[in-house]
Scaffold this motif. Structure first.
Motif, PDB file in Angstrom:
ATOM      1  N   TRP A 170      52.967  -2.271  80.843  1.00  0.00           N
ATOM      2  CA  TRP A 170      53.941  -1.513  81.652  1.00  0.00           C
ATOM      3  C   TRP A 170      55.084  -2.443  82.053  1.00  0.00           C
ATOM      4  O   TRP A 170      55.294  -2.749  83.219  1.00  0.00           O
ATOM      5  CB  TRP A 170      53.261  -0.936  82.891  1.00  0.00           C
ATOM      6  CG  TRP A 170      52.226   0.103  82.580  1.00  0.00           C
ATOM      7  CD1 TRP A 170      51.921   0.618  81.359  1.00  0.00           C
ATOM      8  CD2 TRP A 170      51.346   0.730  83.510  1.00  0.00           C
ATOM      9  NE1 TRP A 170      50.912   1.540  81.452  1.00  0.00           N
ATOM     10  CE2 TRP A 170      50.546   1.644  82.768  1.00  0.00           C
ATOM     11  CE3 TRP A 170      51.167   0.637  84.882  1.00  0.00           C
ATOM     12  CZ2 TRP A 170      49.565   2.432  83.373  1.00  0.00           C
ATOM     13  CZ3 TRP A 170      50.200   1.424  85.492  1.00  0.00           C
ATOM     14  CH2 TRP A 170      49.414   2.318  84.746  1.00  0.00           C
ATOM     15  N   ARG A 172      58.408  -2.093  81.917  1.00  0.00           N
ATOM     16  CA  ARG A 172      59.493  -1.504  82.699  1.00  0.00           C
ATOM     17  C   ARG A 172      59.077  -1.295  84.160  1.00  0.00           C
ATOM     18  O   ARG A 172      59.867  -1.487  85.079  1.00  0.00           O
ATOM     19  CB  ARG A 172      59.912  -0.170  82.078  1.00  0.00           C
ATOM     20  CG  ARG A 172      60.539  -0.307  80.701  1.00  0.00           C
ATOM     21  CD  ARG A 172      61.949  -0.833  80.816  1.00  0.00           C
ATOM     22  NE  ARG A 172      62.591  -1.006  79.534  1.00  0.00           N
ATOM     23  CZ  ARG A 172      63.864  -1.345  79.378  1.00  0.00           C
ATOM     24  NH1 ARG A 172      64.615  -1.545  80.452  1.00  0.00           N
ATOM     25  NH2 ARG A 172      64.380  -1.501  78.176  1.00  0.00           N
ATOM     26  N   TRP A 173      57.837  -0.890  84.354  1.00  0.00           N
ATOM     27  CA  TRP A 173      57.342  -0.727  85.726  1.00  0.00           C
ATOM     28  C   TRP A 173      57.316  -2.067  86.438  1.00  0.00           C
ATOM     29  O   TRP A 173      57.706  -2.165  87.614  1.00  0.00           O
ATOM     30  CB  TRP A 173      55.946  -0.114  85.701  1.00  0.00           C
ATOM     31  CG  TRP A 173      55.410   0.234  87.054  1.00  0.00           C
ATOM     32  CD1 TRP A 173      55.540   1.421  87.709  1.00  0.00           C
ATOM     33  CD2 TRP A 173      54.662  -0.626  87.925  1.00  0.00           C
ATOM     34  NE1 TRP A 173      54.915   1.357  88.944  1.00  0.00           N
ATOM     35  CE2 TRP A 173      54.370   0.110  89.100  1.00  0.00           C
ATOM     36  CE3 TRP A 173      54.214  -1.940  87.840  1.00  0.00           C
ATOM     37  CZ2 TRP A 173      53.647  -0.419  90.157  1.00  0.00           C
ATOM     38  CZ3 TRP A 173      53.497  -2.481  88.903  1.00  0.00           C
ATOM     39  CH2 TRP A 173      53.220  -1.723  90.037  1.00  0.00           C
ATOM     40  N   ALA A 176      60.780  -2.973  87.466  1.00  0.00           N
ATOM     41  CA  ALA A 176      61.219  -2.220  88.640  1.00  0.00           C
ATOM     42  C   ALA A 176      60.633  -2.803  89.917  1.00  0.00           C
ATOM     43  O   ALA A 176      61.318  -2.906  90.940  1.00  0.00           O
ATOM     44  CB  ALA A 176      60.832  -0.753  88.486  1.00  0.00           C
ATOM     45  N   VAL A 191      64.196   3.679  91.409  1.00  0.00           N
ATOM     46  CA  VAL A 191      63.872   4.428  90.192  1.00  0.00           C
ATOM     47  C   VAL A 191      65.136   4.812  89.417  1.00  0.00           C
ATOM     48  O   VAL A 191      65.122   4.876  88.195  1.00  0.00           O
ATOM     49  CB  VAL A 191      63.044   5.679  90.552  1.00  0.00           C
ATOM     50  CG1 VAL A 191      62.792   6.529  89.320  1.00  0.00           C
ATOM     51  CG2 VAL A 191      61.712   5.259  91.168  1.00  0.00           C
ATOM     52  N   CYS A 254      63.748   1.783  84.684  1.00  0.00           N
ATOM     53  CA  CYS A 254      62.375   2.291  84.694  1.00  0.00           C
ATOM     54  C   CYS A 254      62.410   3.781  84.379  1.00  0.00           C
ATOM     55  O   CYS A 254      62.605   4.596  85.294  1.00  0.00           O
ATOM     56  CB  CYS A 254      61.734   2.032  86.049  1.00  0.00           C
ATOM     57  SG  CYS A 254      60.005   2.577  86.154  1.00  0.00           S
ATOM     58  N   PHE A 261      56.255   6.883  88.855  1.00  0.00           N
ATOM     59  CA  PHE A 261      56.217   5.512  89.367  1.00  0.00           C
ATOM     60  C   PHE A 261      55.115   5.359  90.404  1.00  0.00           C
ATOM     61  O   PHE A 261      54.388   4.366  90.417  1.00  0.00           O
ATOM     62  CB  PHE A 261      57.577   5.149  89.973  1.00  0.00           C
ATOM     63  CG  PHE A 261      57.635   3.762  90.566  1.00  0.00           C
ATOM     64  CD1 PHE A 261      57.899   2.672  89.766  1.00  0.00           C
ATOM     65  CD2 PHE A 261      57.417   3.559  91.925  1.00  0.00           C
ATOM     66  CE1 PHE A 261      57.948   1.385  90.299  1.00  0.00           C
ATOM     67  CE2 PHE A 261      57.454   2.288  92.468  1.00  0.00           C
ATOM     68  CZ  PHE A 261      57.732   1.204  91.648  1.00  0.00           C
ATOM     69  N   GLN A 264      51.629   5.225  88.756  1.00  0.00           N
ATOM     70  CA  GLN A 264      51.359   3.901  88.216  1.00  0.00           C
ATOM     71  C   GLN A 264      51.060   2.907  89.334  1.00  0.00           C
ATOM     72  O   GLN A 264      50.189   2.036  89.199  1.00  0.00           O
ATOM     73  CB  GLN A 264      52.555   3.435  87.379  1.00  0.00           C
ATOM     74  CG  GLN A 264      52.744   4.227  86.088  1.00  0.00           C
ATOM     75  CD  GLN A 264      54.002   3.799  85.355  1.00  0.00           C
ATOM     76  OE1 GLN A 264      55.116   4.096  85.782  1.00  0.00           O
ATOM     77  NE2 GLN A 264      53.823   3.104  84.246  1.00  0.00           N
TER      78      GLN A 264
END
Length: 289
Positions: A170, A172-173, A176, A191, A254, A261, A264
């Motif tokens: 993950w 991109r998460w 972020a 976000v 993200c 979001f 996750q």
């Protein structure tokens, strides 16, 4: 340049005419059709003004829902006509006061009451100075039920969450969360970030060694319309730049919604054995701020 001073002499001679006669001459030429009016810049129609400007999207949604709850209470519980109640400032304030007492007795959250008052103030700005009776209930509510600070998530736990996200792919998460933690952003601000909102040192040709994060719709835009965050961690900057290198300017940092979001976030904190629900005094994405 060519030794023909006639045009220059005409310009010099025209300067001898007083300003007012020159304007009348231009007006006569305009009427005769010898010259055209300066069209100026094109003025395209803007459309309707967005009256929700100045509020974060999440705040606007809560205001709409709270206002609908207030109107439904007027109709079903108080059995009053909403138009008649909102027609006068004093009845509006007293109705909101009674709505707050109803919410408190029913065990409902205080934010519904606060957002209902805020929505009324935004919809009827002339009522703002006449809602003291409603705000008094909010103050007494806070004294009866003092708020609690958010749970603090230490830096070690944030690093652990980022490590799990990287192991799960993950990326991109993780990016972020890095931006949110180091730049201290609200989840709603985080976000929606795109590549053009991130100004890396390479974008300034090395003029600065910091990463600047432009906030297009900050939660506190009422106090400062233009806001930004700053990140000085070189390792974090290199990681973020490697993810966004060559990406289009409108590419989101993200992809996904605030809900995805949060899912996750909950999954990773559950894996680490940390509470993630506000009811359990756990760490929500708001702790990044």
């Amino acid at each position: 340049m060519l030794g023909l001073p006639e045009r220059f002499e005409k310009v010099v001679a025209s300067a001898r005419i007083a300003r007012n006669p020159a304007r009348w001459l231009r007006f006569l030429l305009l009427l005769a059709g010898d010259i055209e009016r300066n069209p100026g810049p094109d003025r395209a129609r803007r459309g309707a003004l967005d009256l929700e400007a100045g509020f974060a999207p999440s705040t606007s949604r809560k205001m709409r829902k709270s206002l609908l709850a207030f109107l439904a209470w007027l109709r079903d519980e108080a059995e009053l006509d909403a138009a008649a109640v909102l027609a006068a400032a004093d009845t509006t304030g007293l109705a909101l006061r009674a709505f707050g007492l109803h919410l408190y007795e029913a065990g409902l959250p205080r934010y519904i009451f606060v957002y209902a008052i805020t929505a009324i103030q935004d919809k009827f700005p002339q009522r703002r100075n006449f809602l003291t009776a409603a705000w008094q209930i909010d103050k007494k509510w806070q004294r009866a039920e003092p708020g609690a600070c958010r749970a603090v998530l230490p830096a070690a736990a944030v690093r652990a969450a980022i490590g799990v996200a990287l192991l799960w792919g993950w990326f991109r998460w993780a990016a972020a969360v890095i931006v949110g933690f180091l730049a201290m952003l609200h989840p709603g601000e985080l976000v929606g970030l795109t590549r053009k909102d991130l100004m890396f040192p390479a974008d300034t040709l090395g003029h600065t060694s910091s990463l600047f994060v432009h906030l297009r719709n900050p939660k506190t835009s009422r106090f400062a319309r233009r806001q930004h965050g700053r990140i000085d961690d070189s390792a974090a900057i290199d990681f973020l730049f490697s993810l966004t290198r060559g990406a289009p300017s409108d590419a989101r940092l993200c992809p996904g919604s605030t809900h995805s979001f949060r899912k996750q976030w909950n999954a990773i904190l559950d894996r680490l054995g940390l509470p993630s629900k506000a009811a359990e005094h756990g760490a929500t994405p708001g702790v990044l701020r």
